[in-house]
Design an enzyme around this catalytic site. Structure first.
Site, PDB file in Angstrom:
ATOM      1  N   ASP A 530      -3.246   5.576  -2.055  1.00 29.04           N
ATOM      2  CA  ASP A 530      -2.813   5.403  -0.657  1.00 29.04           C
ATOM      3  C   ASP A 530      -3.934   4.851   0.206  1.00 29.04           C
ATOM      4  OD1 ASP A 530      -0.992   5.309   1.335  1.00 29.04           O
ATOM      5  OD2 ASP A 530      -1.074   7.430   1.843  1.00 29.04           O
ATOM      6  N   THR A 567       1.829   2.924   0.473  1.00 31.91           N
ATOM      7  CA  THR A 567       2.280   2.373   1.749  1.00 31.91           C
ATOM      8  C   THR A 567       2.709   0.938   1.467  1.00 31.91           C
ATOM      9  OG1 THR A 567       0.775   3.805   2.943  1.00 31.91           O
ATOM     10  CG2 THR A 567       1.485   1.814   4.087  1.00 31.91           C
TER      11      THR A 567
END
Ligand SMILES: Nc1ncnc2c1ncn2[C@@H]1O[C@H](COP(=O)(O)OP(=O)(O)OP(=O)(O)O)[C@@H](O)[C@H]1O
Ligand SMILES: Nc1nc2c(ncn2[C@@H]2O[C@@H]3COP(=O)(O)O[C@H]3[C@H]2O)c(=O)[nH]1
Length: 716
Positions: A530, A567
């Site tokens: 992430d 993401t």
């Protein structure tokens, strides 16, 4: 005399006038300064109001985010947690900051369910060859699904079943959880989003694939404009095929390779690298795989079919049959060491053709040979690294005896998806920490228990100056708590928001901090998953540290994981395509980060996650690099964002060291960075131990979550 007096009076008057003018000018000037100050403070209060408004809006959005979807209603065996904030952000686009924090998404299948999924019995639906061809072509025409492997496509085709929808039926409703992918055989449908018609879809086209591929809610509505004859495949079947194909291929190749004599003594992680480097090549019946006398630098393992070996005594003789090769047999081992003159012919001898796994010398050398000699060196020197124990300051912190009741909240540093992060102090010692508190009930509702445990377990044992330290955890009826090292310099994201872009020397520094963090994690078989400026915090010195390990996972060296997580703008293509991913996905994200920090925008960015994925799948070469990105940085980014994970710098023979040696880092003092003596490009203003001026303001929360006493968090 009189004249003189008059002249003197005149001069005094003139002087008085000048003084008056001066005074007036001063007053005007003061007034102007005051006005300027007023304008500045007005501007500041407008900015503050705007920030508060945006914050409120973001909080509203995150409230809506709580519409995480769960697949249990159709019990398909996969846990899905996806925040569906895009549409809301689109609506607020006219007033939002130019830079909005991005939400990570995840679709982690729980371990037991993952294996359950793999054991799903696929139920093929009998159909004609013509229909199969029609369905296959429709898939190959779809932007997203054409990237699947052919055997995955054919398995999907086999499992598709017919389904009719009469004119006027709402086949897909925007925002719903999707449970099928469709192919239109006959009829016409209308696609609409936010009640606006986008397009129509006719025969031979796929629809409804996005929610299934990316575990999100339906991105648009689809209504039948006529009676429709469709083919459909269920989500559960679709996802099982995706995951199984990747896993099966890996274990099939593993079986073949581990029995090859040349590789028999290799450790599992190197075997996995070999497997990643293999290419499957098919040969028609009668075709030469290698020809006697020809030069070659490729090694072969037969994966499917039979091949015949023939050999001629001399150039002028006819080749004579020698033996047959079958699955698992290999040839061309010598070509891995030096160019080989093929000593015999190998000819496909199977009506269904022959498939071989091939590995060429250059690839073998680059990926494996150096690693092998390193292993050997290490073995012979019996290098055993001492486990460093970090005791400095720990005793005086007296963490062992620290209880939750000893902790006092100073103020809020931030608000995350599961709760707040508070600046706190230990009332016994006055040490300051960041206390991350997560609502247990919310974690359960989002099915994120496994992630919360991963975050705790990984951070608890992590010791790197480039990773935020977790000192201790607590829990009570409502919350899980993580007592973290406090970084008062704020987020790199905030600095980027305020600056717009960074200069390359600054980006070199920040990315070097990330590289050090990755070198540490990857050496332990941990993938972070992430990376983004939102997850990088600055300490008082201006060094950045990785925080938020919610998606990190101990994959193990040479192993892969199949979770869709990250993401959208930062996910690697192999994550999107469900091919299985590992530490190479972090290398991809590093390329994205460097691009974003230099240029102010991420390279792969669409108006919604689906469009973003589509741009990612088109690859880095389709991206136009702004002039601000230097040639050398461009080269590094392109090497990090290679479509094929094994070709990525940072994932090859020397791992992360290859990135450190890249020319973009030429002259950079890694040693000083590691020692903490390298000056950071920007030192945040942190005036005292509880100075939170680098963080936004967060109003207090009035509601308390419900208790959760189910006990899933026993080990937290
Ligand atoms: N150790 C820390 N020191 C200082 N501030 C922190 C620290 N940890 C978190 N923060 C601040 O609190 C904010 C929220 O952190 P948190 O990790 O809960 O949120 P998040 O990144 O949205 O994570 P999640 O995915 O768990 O919701 C961060 O954006 C950061 O500004
Ligand atoms: N979001 C979106 N979906 C589209 C568009 N055109 C066709 N679709 C299809 O509409 C479908 C709605 O459900 P999904 O989100 O599962 O998948 C979507 C696509 O297959 C488009 O322009 N935007």
């Amino acid at each position: 005399m009189h004249d003189l007096r008059l002249a003197l009076r005149d001069s005094v008057k003139k002087l008085d006038d000048t003084k008056n003018t001066m005074n007036k000018l001063h007053t005007d000037y003061d007034n102007q300064i005051r006005k300027k100050d007023e304008v500045i403070s007005m501007k500041e209060s407008i900015i503050k109001e705007k920030d508060a408004y945006i914050l409120k809006l973001e909080q509203e959005i995150s409230k809506h985010d709580s519409t995480f979807i769960s697949s249990t209603d159709f019990n398909d065996g996969i846990d899905i947690s996806t925040s569906n904030r895009t549409s809301l952000l689109e609506e607020s686009s006219t007033i939002k900051h130019q830079r909005t924090k991005r939400t990570a998404i995840s679709a982690e299948p729980a371990q037991h369910k993952k294996s359950k999924d793999l054991h799903i019995v696929l139920e093929p639906y009998v159909k004609s060859d013509r229909t199969k061809e029609f369905l296959r072509d429709a898939i190959l025409n779809n932007d997203f699904m054409k990237n699947l492997e052919m055997d995955q496509i054919m398995s999907i085709v086999d499992c598709m079943y017919p389904l009719d929808h009469p004119d006027g039926d709402l086949i897909i409703k925007e925002g719903d959880v999707g449970n099928r992918v469709y192919i239109m055989e006959e009829g016409l449908v209308e696609v609409s989003k936010h009640s606006k018609v986008l397009t129509t879809i006719g025969p031979g086209r796929v629809f409804g694939e996005l929610a299934i591929l990316y575990n999100c809610t339906r991105t648009a509505s689809i209504k039948a404009l006529s009676d429709c004859k469709l083919w459909a495949v269920n989500r559960q079947t679709f996802q099982a095929i995706m995951m199984r194909a990747g896993m099966q291929k890996q274990s099939d190749h593993f079986e073949l390779i581990r029995n090859v004599k040349t590789f028999e003594s290799l450790p599992e992680d190197i075997l996995s690298k070999i497997i990643d480097s293999l290419a499957e090549v098919s040969y028609a019946d009668g075709e030469h795989i290698v020809r006697q006398g020809a030069k070659g630098d490729t090694f072969y393992v037969v994966a499917r079919g039979r091949a015949q070996v023939t050999q001629a005594k001399s150039k002028w003789d006819t080749p004579i049959y020698d033996r047959h090769l079958e699955r698992g047999d290999s040839f061309g081992e010598d070509a891995l060491q030096a160019e080989e003159t093929r000593p015999f012919n190998v000819i496909a001898d199977d009506p269904n053709g022959v498939t071989c796994l091939v590995l060429d010398r250059q690839c073998y050398r680059e990926m494996i040979a150096d690693e092998l000699s390193r292993l050997k060196r290490e073995e012979s020197f019996k290098i055993t690294r001492k486990i460093t124990t970090y005791t400095s300051g720990e005793e005086e912190r007296d963490l062992k005896n620290l209880r939750l009741s000893d902790i006092e909240i100073v103020c809020t540093l931030g608000v995350g998806g599961f709760g707040r992060v508070e600046l706190v102090q230990d009332t016994r010692t006055s040490y300051k920490y960041a206390l991350k508190q997560m609502k247990k009930q919310h974690i359960v509702a989002m099915k994120q228990q496994e992630h919360a445990m991963n975050e705790r377990n990984i951070m608890m044992v992590t010791r790197s100056d480039f990773i935020v330290r977790l000192y201790k955890t607590f829990k009570d009826r409502k919350y899980l708590y993580m007592l973290l090292e406090c970084c008062l310099g704020g987020e790199l994201w905030t600095l980027l928001r305020n600056r717009g872009t960074f200069e390359e020397f600054e980006v070199r520094f920040y990315s070097a901090c990330v590289i050090e963090a990755f070198a540490y994690l990857h050496s332990k078989g941990i993938v972070y998953r992430d990376l983004k400026p939102e997850n990088l915090l600055l300490d008082n010195k201006g060094y950045c540290k990785l925080v938020d390990f919610g998606f990190s996972k101990k994959v193990g060296l040479g192993k892969k994981t199949w979770t869709f997580c990250g993401t959208p703008e930062y996910v690697a293509p192999e994550i999107i395509l469900n091919k299985g991913h590992d530490m190479a996905a972090d290398c991809w994200a590093l390329g994205v980060l460097i691009f974003e920090l230099i240029s102010g925008n991420s390279p792969f960015s669409g108006p919604d996650p689906m469009k973003t994925y589509n741009i990612i799948l088109k690859g880095i070469d389709a991206i136009e690099f702004p002039r601000k990105v230097s040639k050398m940085a461009t080269l590094l980014i392109k090497r990090l964002c290679k479509e094929n994970p094994i070709e990525r710098i940072g994932y090859q023979k020397d791992g992360i060291k290859d990135i450190q040696k890249h020319q973009w880092f030429e002259g950079f003092s890694w040693e000083c960075l590691k020692k903490g003596t390298l000056a950071a490009p920007y030192t945040p203003k942190v005036e005292h131990e509880v100075d939170t001026s680098n963080f936004d303001y967060f109003p207090e929360e009035s509601t308390e979550p419900e208790d959760d006493l189910t006990g899933w968090d026993k080990e937290f």
